[in-house]
Design a protein around this motif. Structure first.
Motif, PDB file in Angstrom:
ATOM      1  N   SER A 144     -36.076  -1.552  98.187  1.00 11.52           N
ATOM      2  CA  SER A 144     -35.930  -0.178  97.298  1.00 11.52           C
ATOM      3  C   SER A 144     -37.092  -0.025  96.610  1.00 11.52           C
ATOM      4  CB  SER A 144     -34.868  -0.911  96.011  1.00 11.52           C
ATOM      5  OG  SER A 144     -35.424  -1.485  95.119  1.00 11.52           O
ATOM      6  N   ASP A 145     -38.076  -0.883  96.400  1.00 16.73           N
ATOM      7  CA  ASP A 145     -39.479  -0.507  95.472  1.00 16.73           C
ATOM      8  C   ASP A 145     -40.162   0.250  97.100  1.00 16.73           C
ATOM      9  OD1 ASP A 145     -39.232  -1.686  93.529  1.00 16.73           O
ATOM     10  OD2 ASP A 145     -40.158  -3.444  93.792  1.00 16.73           O
ATOM     11  N   ILE A 149     -33.815  -6.973  98.994  1.00 19.32           N
ATOM     12  CA  ILE A 149     -33.364  -5.565  98.635  1.00 19.32           C
ATOM     13  C   ILE A 149     -34.116  -4.898  97.538  1.00 19.32           C
ATOM     14  CG2 ILE A 149     -31.239  -4.115  97.835  1.00 19.32           C
ATOM     15  CD1 ILE A 149     -30.710  -5.222 100.629  1.00 19.32           C
ATOM     16  N   TYR A 208     -34.133  -1.620  92.335  1.00 15.51           N
ATOM     17  CA  TYR A 208     -32.672  -1.968  92.145  1.00 15.51           C
ATOM     18  C   TYR A 208     -32.568  -3.479  92.077  1.00 15.51           C
ATOM     19  CZ  TYR A 208     -27.919  -2.199  93.518  1.00 15.51           C
ATOM     20  OH  TYR A 208     -26.479  -2.316  93.672  1.00 15.51           O
ATOM     21  N   HIS A 235     -37.415  -4.471  89.844  1.00 19.62           N
ATOM     22  CA  HIS A 235     -37.648  -3.722  91.077  1.00 19.62           C
ATOM     23  C   HIS A 235     -36.809  -2.445  90.697  1.00 19.62           C
ATOM     24  CE1 HIS A 235     -39.283  -7.058  93.426  1.00 19.62           C
ATOM     25  NE2 HIS A 235     -38.276  -7.886  92.938  1.00 19.62           N
ATOM     26  N   PHE A 257     -38.870   3.769  96.680  1.00 20.51           N
ATOM     27  CA  PHE A 257     -39.428   4.571  95.635  1.00 20.51           C
ATOM     28  C   PHE A 257     -40.767   4.643  95.803  1.00 20.51           C
ATOM     29  CE2 PHE A 257     -40.592   3.526  91.086  1.00 20.51           C
ATOM     30  CZ  PHE A 257     -40.293   4.667  90.587  1.00 20.51           C
TER      31      PHE A 257
END
Length: 168
Positions: free
Chosen positions: A65-66, A61, A54, A52, A69
């Motif tokens: 984060s994906d 999470i 992060y 991922h 992004f």
């Protein structure tokens, strides 16, 4: 003898030329950055599940984060395409220069990802295996090849335009 009007026209032309040269480069750069980030997100995050954006927290999470992004990659891609459309509308698109910018953007993002995010910040690895060095080398060598090809195109188009007297 040149008149003040001729000088003003030449100054405007030179200014427009340098602005459009820079816009071609930045349009390609943004598109390339967004394009390679989109490929990274789609292939390595979603399809292969290698990591991922992060990975230092929970899976939830990591997924959030994906998503952030992915949004970033689309903003960069769309921004680059808006600039591209404006260049075409003004008949100022220089495709080779744009392609050079695209390769620079793609390679720069990939090298940043491979060195800063993977190794220095350690927010994720390209793949979680024992011999990750092989993946890191391939990732970073491809990035360097894209940067080198992009630089060659940008330098070539800059020299070519100067030789033509700002007509290209």
């Amino acid at each position: 003898m040149t008149t003040q009007t001729d000088q003003l026209k030449n100054h405007t032309y030179d200014t427009d030329f340098s602005v459009y040269q820079a816009r071609n480069l930045w349009s390609g750069f943004l598109f390339g950055l967004g394009w390679v980030a989109f490929i990274d997100e789609t292939v390595f995050h979603q399809l292969l599940h290698w990591h991922h954006f992060y990975d230092q927290s929970t899976k939830s999470i990591g997924l959030v984060s994906d998503g952030l992004f992915h949004a970033f990659s689309w903003f960069a891609t769309v921004g680059g395409l808006f600039l591209f459309a404006d260049l075409r509308r003004r008949s100022a698109l220089r495709l080779k220069r744009w392609q050079g910018g695209m390769l620079l953007g793609a390679g720069s993002f990939q090298l940043y990802d491979g060195i800063i995010q993977h190794k220095i910040m350690r927010i994720h690895q390209i793949r979680y295996v024992d011999n990750v060095i092989f993946y890191d080398l391939v990732w970073n060598i491809i990035a360097l090849l894209m940067i080198a090809a992009g630089l060659l195109l940008v330098i070539h188009t800059g020299k070519e335009a100067k030789q033509r007297g700002h007509n290209g």
